[in-house]
Scaffold this active site. Structure first.
Site, PDB file in Angstrom:
ATOM      1  N   PRO A 274     -13.268  -4.197  12.984  1.00 17.32           N
ATOM      2  CA  PRO A 274     -13.127  -3.153  12.514  1.00 17.32           C
ATOM      3  C   PRO A 274     -11.528  -3.219  12.669  1.00 17.32           C
ATOM      4  CG  PRO A 274     -13.218  -2.164  14.635  1.00 17.32           C
ATOM      5  CD  PRO A 274     -14.226  -3.620  14.095  1.00 17.32           C
ATOM      6  N   ASN A 275     -10.658  -3.081  10.760  1.00 14.62           N
ATOM      7  CA  ASN A 275      -9.850  -3.215  10.646  1.00 14.62           C
ATOM      8  C   ASN A 275      -9.431  -5.057  10.600  1.00 14.62           C
ATOM      9  OD1 ASN A 275      -8.457  -0.580  10.100  1.00 14.62           O
ATOM     10  ND2 ASN A 275      -8.660  -0.438  12.130  1.00 14.62           N
TER      11      ASN A 275
ATOM     12  N   ARG B  70      -2.283  -5.171   7.458  1.00 12.55           N
ATOM     13  CA  ARG B  70      -2.032  -3.904   8.333  1.00 12.55           C
ATOM     14  C   ARG B  70      -0.949  -5.153   9.084  1.00 12.55           C
ATOM     15  NH1 ARG B  70      -7.182  -5.800  12.661  1.00 12.55           N
ATOM     16  NH2 ARG B  70      -5.729  -3.591  13.777  1.00 12.55           N
TER      17      ARG B  70
ATOM     18  N   TYR C 174      -0.509  -9.850  13.191  1.00 10.10           N
ATOM     19  CA  TYR C 174      -1.628 -10.862  12.310  1.00 10.10           C
ATOM     20  C   TYR C 174      -1.585 -11.672  11.182  1.00 10.10           C
ATOM     21  CZ  TYR C 174      -3.972  -6.397  15.442  1.00 10.10           C
ATOM     22  OH  TYR C 174      -4.368  -6.095  16.380  1.00 10.10           O
TER      23      TYR C 174
ATOM     24  N   ASN D 285     -14.688 -11.473  16.531  1.00 11.74           N
ATOM     25  CA  ASN D 285     -13.583 -10.917  16.951  1.00 11.74           C
ATOM     26  C   ASN D 285     -13.899  -9.301  16.882  1.00 11.74           C
ATOM     27  OD1 ASN D 285     -10.857  -9.348  16.842  1.00 11.74           O
ATOM     28  ND2 ASN D 285      -9.783 -10.837  15.800  1.00 11.74           N
TER      29      ASN D 285
ATOM     30  N   ALA E 268     -10.605  -3.891  17.948  1.00 13.57           N
ATOM     31  CA  ALA E 268     -10.711  -2.830  19.030  1.00 13.57           C
ATOM     32  C   ALA E 268     -11.700  -2.289  19.948  1.00 13.57           C
ATOM     33  CB  ALA E 268     -10.178  -1.555  18.354  1.00 13.57           C
TER      34      ALA E 268
ATOM     35  N   GLU F  63     -15.149 -15.451  22.352  1.00 16.17           N
ATOM     36  CA  GLU F  63     -14.129 -14.387  21.708  1.00 16.17           C
ATOM     37  C   GLU F  63     -13.056 -14.476  21.204  1.00 16.17           C
ATOM     38  OE1 GLU F  63     -12.980 -12.144  25.241  1.00 16.17           O
ATOM     39  OE2 GLU F  63     -12.223 -10.438  24.045  1.00 16.17           O
TER      40      GLU F  63
ATOM     41  N   HIS G 221      -8.846 -13.525  19.812  1.00 15.65           N
ATOM     42  CA  HIS G 221      -8.378 -12.432  18.725  1.00 15.65           C
ATOM     43  C   HIS G 221      -6.641 -13.505  18.361  1.00 15.65           C
ATOM     44  CE1 HIS G 221     -10.419  -9.228  21.188  1.00 15.65           C
ATOM     45  NE2 HIS G 221     -10.485 -10.193  21.828  1.00 15.65           N
TER      46      HIS G 221
ATOM     47  N   ARG H 270       0.277  -7.606  24.874  1.00 14.30           N
ATOM     48  CA  ARG H 270       0.690  -6.191  24.161  1.00 14.30           C
ATOM     49  C   ARG H 270       0.124  -4.597  25.563  1.00 14.30           C
ATOM     50  NH1 ARG H 270      -3.047  -6.900  18.395  1.00 14.30           N
ATOM     51  NH2 ARG H 270      -1.619  -5.420  18.452  1.00 14.30           N
TER      52      ARG H 270
HETATM   53  C1  DQA Z   1      -6.873  -7.958  18.444  1.00 16.18           C
HETATM   54  C2  DQA Z   1      -6.265  -6.919  19.104  1.00 16.18           C
HETATM   55  C3  DQA Z   1      -7.333  -5.503  18.741  1.00 16.18           C
HETATM   56  O1  DQA Z   1      -6.188  -5.265  20.173  1.00 16.18           O
HETATM   57  C4  DQA Z   1      -7.069  -4.971  17.853  1.00 16.18           C
HETATM   58  O2  DQA Z   1      -7.977  -3.811  18.224  1.00 16.18           O
HETATM   59  C5  DQA Z   1      -7.761  -5.786  16.977  1.00 16.18           C
HETATM   60  C6  DQA Z   1      -7.386  -7.269  16.657  1.00 16.18           C
HETATM   61  C7  DQA Z   1      -6.734  -9.636  17.925  1.00 16.18           C
HETATM   62  O3  DQA Z   1      -7.671  -9.293  16.809  1.00 16.18           O
HETATM   63  O4  DQA Z   1      -5.513  -9.563  18.034  1.00 16.18           O
HETATM   64  O5  DQA Z   1      -8.053  -4.632  15.753  1.00 16.18           O
HETATM   65  O6  DQA Z   1      -8.827  -8.412  18.082  1.00 16.18           O
END
Ligand code: DQA
Length: 142
Positions: free
Chosen positions: A9-10, A17, A22, A73, A76, A97, A99, A106
């Protein structure tokens, strides 16, 4: 070698964003960066993005017998989803994984990663280059 890169998501909102966390690259930039990197390495790659937990579980299940490695990735859902963890455990495909941000520096709620329990490696805080490092890891450790 056939890899699946999954974004949760996102991540389709990259470039818009929270650029401090990011960066300014868009999701389309990320897709073309990964595709050209894999082309250069002669690795076959498919990308998938969804904002929906069940769709991410479906994508992982469908990877069974098709892909040799997954880069994910989960956004959240990293911090909440036992269903995604269980899906990765079910298919037993080497999974990295990724990020983009340095999650360990964070908020406290970002310190939990369920999926990490099923992953062969975790890469954080290297921006979108982290996806390329994950691809290198999977191709070098097949
Ligand atoms: C994320 C870190 C997560 O905490 C966050 O909710 C994201 C992006 C990252 O790529 O740093 O959506 O996975």
């Amino acid at each position: 070698m056939k890899l699946l890169v999954i974004n949760g998501p996102n991540l389709n909102m990259l470039g818009i964003r929270e650029p401090d966390h990011y960066g300014k690259e868009t999701y389309a930039d990320l897709v073309s960066k990964i595709k050209s990197y894999c082309e250069h390495k002669s690795v076959s790659v498919e990308l998938y993005q969804s904002n929906h937990e069940g769709d991410l579980v479906d994508a992982i299940q469908k990877a069974y017998g098709v892909f040799d490695g997954i880069v994910i990735n989960p956004g959240a859902y990293t911090h909440t989803s036992i269903a995604i963890l269980d899906a990765v455990k079910s298919v037993n495909i080497p999974t990295v994984e990724v990020h983009i941000s340095k999650v360990e520096e964070r908020e406290e709620f970002r310190q939990i990663s369920y999926i990490r329990l099923a992953c062969v490696k975790t890469i954080t805080g290297h921006g979108t280059d982290g996806y390329l490092e994950a691809i290198d890891f999977l191709t070098e450790n097949k």
